[in-house]
Structures are given as C-alpha cells and as structure tokens.
Design an enzyme around this catalytic site. Structure first.
Site: not given
Length: 318
Positions: A233, A281
């Site tokens: 993250r 991502h």
C-alpha cells in the site's frame, strides 16, 4: 436479492454485465446509475466505495472487497457489522508473485545498468552474485506474501518473511514482532513490502526502517546497496524518506507499484528519478472474469447454507 456494484475508478457496467450472466436470478445494480431502493441491497461489491453509502444499506448481509486489500473498507468508522469477504483468487496471487519476482530479478541481475549501457552502445559485463547469495526479506506473510516467498525460495534466494504474529512458510525463515523486524532488516538485501494497510503499517517504511537494512559488511561483495520493492500500500511508505534514502545511498534503487496519492502527480520526482522503477498500481491486477466467478460462487454457497470463506477478521493483525 440485489447485488450493488460500487467500484470507484473502475468500469461498473462491465462488472454488471458479468454478474448478470453469472447470477441471472439476482438483481444486479450499479452505483450510482441504478442503485434504487437501498433496503433491497443484500450484497455489496465494493472498491473505494463511498463510506456513507455503505453505512446506509440497512439490510446488507455480505460485503465483497474487490481487490487484494480491505483497508479501503476498514477505515470507514460506520462500517456495518456484517461479514466482509476478501477475494483470494489464484490468478490474483500468481500475478502478484510474478510482479515481485520480476522486480527482484531486474535488480539482482542489474537490468537497469545494462539498459543504460545499451543506450550508450557499451558492451561491458558486471559482477552479479548468485541467487543463493542474495537475501530477500518480505514484509507480510499472508496469502500474497507467502506465495511470493515460496517462489523466490525455489529460485534459490535466501528468503525471510516477517509478520506481526509468528507464521510458518515452507522454505522461508520467519520473523515476527518488533525484535524480529529489526533482525530481518539486518539480513535483507532486497526488501519487499506486501503488508496490508493498518494503523500500525501506515508510514512504516520510513528512513529509520530503511537505514536498518543490510550494511556493507553484511552483504555479498557483488551486491549493491539495499533495494526496496513495494506492491503493498502506498500509505505504508514515506515517500520523502525513500527519495532521501536513494539520494544518500541508503538505497541503491527501488521498484514502486503503489503511492501515497494515486494517480501519481505529473510533478512527482519519482517519474524521472534515475534509480526508480514504477508501475501504475498493476502488480496484482487480476482477470475480471475470474474475480466475478469467485464472488458468484461465494454467493451461491452462502445462499445454500454453506457459509462464507475468507471472511476478514477485523481484530486480527498482519
């Protein structure tokens, strides 16, 4: 029964098409286009869903988190007390391991150096240690971390894993707790973060942590300074600290798939930093059809009285 698809940043219409075919006896809705009466909603398929919407579903029975993480839901203070199912899909797990292995190999085999030499038309080899001389440390020993660790170990790397509580993964040296974290960092040449986002992991990867990675005296002579790889993250990393570590030699390079703010701003120094590899991502982007089948199977099992699997323990650590 109605299934509401509320996925910010994704094409909800394509998801609705898939679920209409897989669950023909269910009322498939999209937010905000066809949300309808909120009391009809029994299932929520969510990704970065508006917290107020989640809290406003009075008859919600199950939440399915579309993606590997659930932090986007857990940070909602008004999250309903209903089962929250994490998608554990073999395709998603494999894709994450592929990305991690790719990044480890790119750094270990000095790909960045050879690409620069190619641009300069320079034919020159470099000393590279064997895989069994390179120590990889993985933060997080859940489904994704354990799979990546096992596969890296099969390639010959010295792999260690860390988690808050003790865990065991075949072929991997396991560390846990604060003392275990410090011990693992000392023996780590390539650090991989696959931790979920929790209050304890927010900002975890700072300059202090990076400075505890392997020193010159602990590394193989052909190993560069430590490497950071993050596909966990973005909020787990302090980006100014990473840039500082890159610039002062604490880190040799890094591969980042996640960032504090996404999409990455056009002015971010990461774009043009000579020792940064970044991806948007996509490390664990999975096959939408496979994820849809997984959720549909879980709903069929639940309605048949077989219960739910991969339910998130909201009190558990990482």
């Amino acid at each position: 029964m109605a299934l509401l698809i509320a996925v910010n940043g994704w094409d909800s219409e394509s998801w609705a098409t898939r679920f209409s075919a897989l669950l023909p006896d269910h009322d498939i809705r999209r937010h905000p286009e066809t949300t309808g009466e909120l009391s009809d909603i029994r299932y929520l398929l969510g990704w970065k869903t508006d917290p107020e919407l989640v809290a406003a579903l009075p008859n919600l029975e199950v939440i399915f988190s579309l993606g590997a993480g659930v932090d986007h839901l857990l940070k909602n203070p008004d999250l309903p007390d209903v089962p929250m199912v994490r998608i554990v899909d073999p395709d998603l797990t494999m894709r994450m391991s592929e990305w991690v292995i790719l990044q480890v190999l790119l750094h270990h085999r000095k790909d960045r150096l050879y690409r620069a030499q190619q641009a300069d038309h320079l034919w020159k080899g470099a000393d590279v240690p064997s895989a069994n001389a390179v120590r990889v440390g993985i933060l997080g020993q859940g489904v994704l971390g354990a799979d990546a660790a096992r596969k890296l170990a099969l390639l010959g790397y010295q792999v260690a894993g860390w988690s808050r509580t003790p865990k065991s993964v075949e072929g991997v040296v396991s560390f846990s707790g604060e003392d275990g974290l410090a011990a693992m960092l000392r023996r780590t040449d390539i650090l991989v973060n696959l931790l979920p986002l929790t209050p304890a992991t927010t900002g975890l990867i700072d300059f202090d942590l990076l400075s505890k990675l392997s020193s010159d005296g602990q590394r193989h002579p052909d190993c560069d300074a430590p490497i950071l790889i993050n596909a966990g993250r973005g909020a787990s990393q302090v980006e100014d600290d990473i840039l500082r570590a890159l610039d002062d030699g604490t880190l040799a390079a890094c591969s980042l798939d996640v960032f504090e703010s996404e999409p990455l701003t056009a002015t971010s120094p990461f774009w043009d930093h000579p020792r940064v590899s970044l991806t948007p991502h996509i490390a664990a982007d999975s096959d939408p059809q496979a994820l849809s089948v997984y959720v549909a199977e879980r709903i069929h099992a639940y309605e048949a009285g077989e219960g739910l699997i991969n339910v998130v323990d909201r009190t558990a650590g990482y």
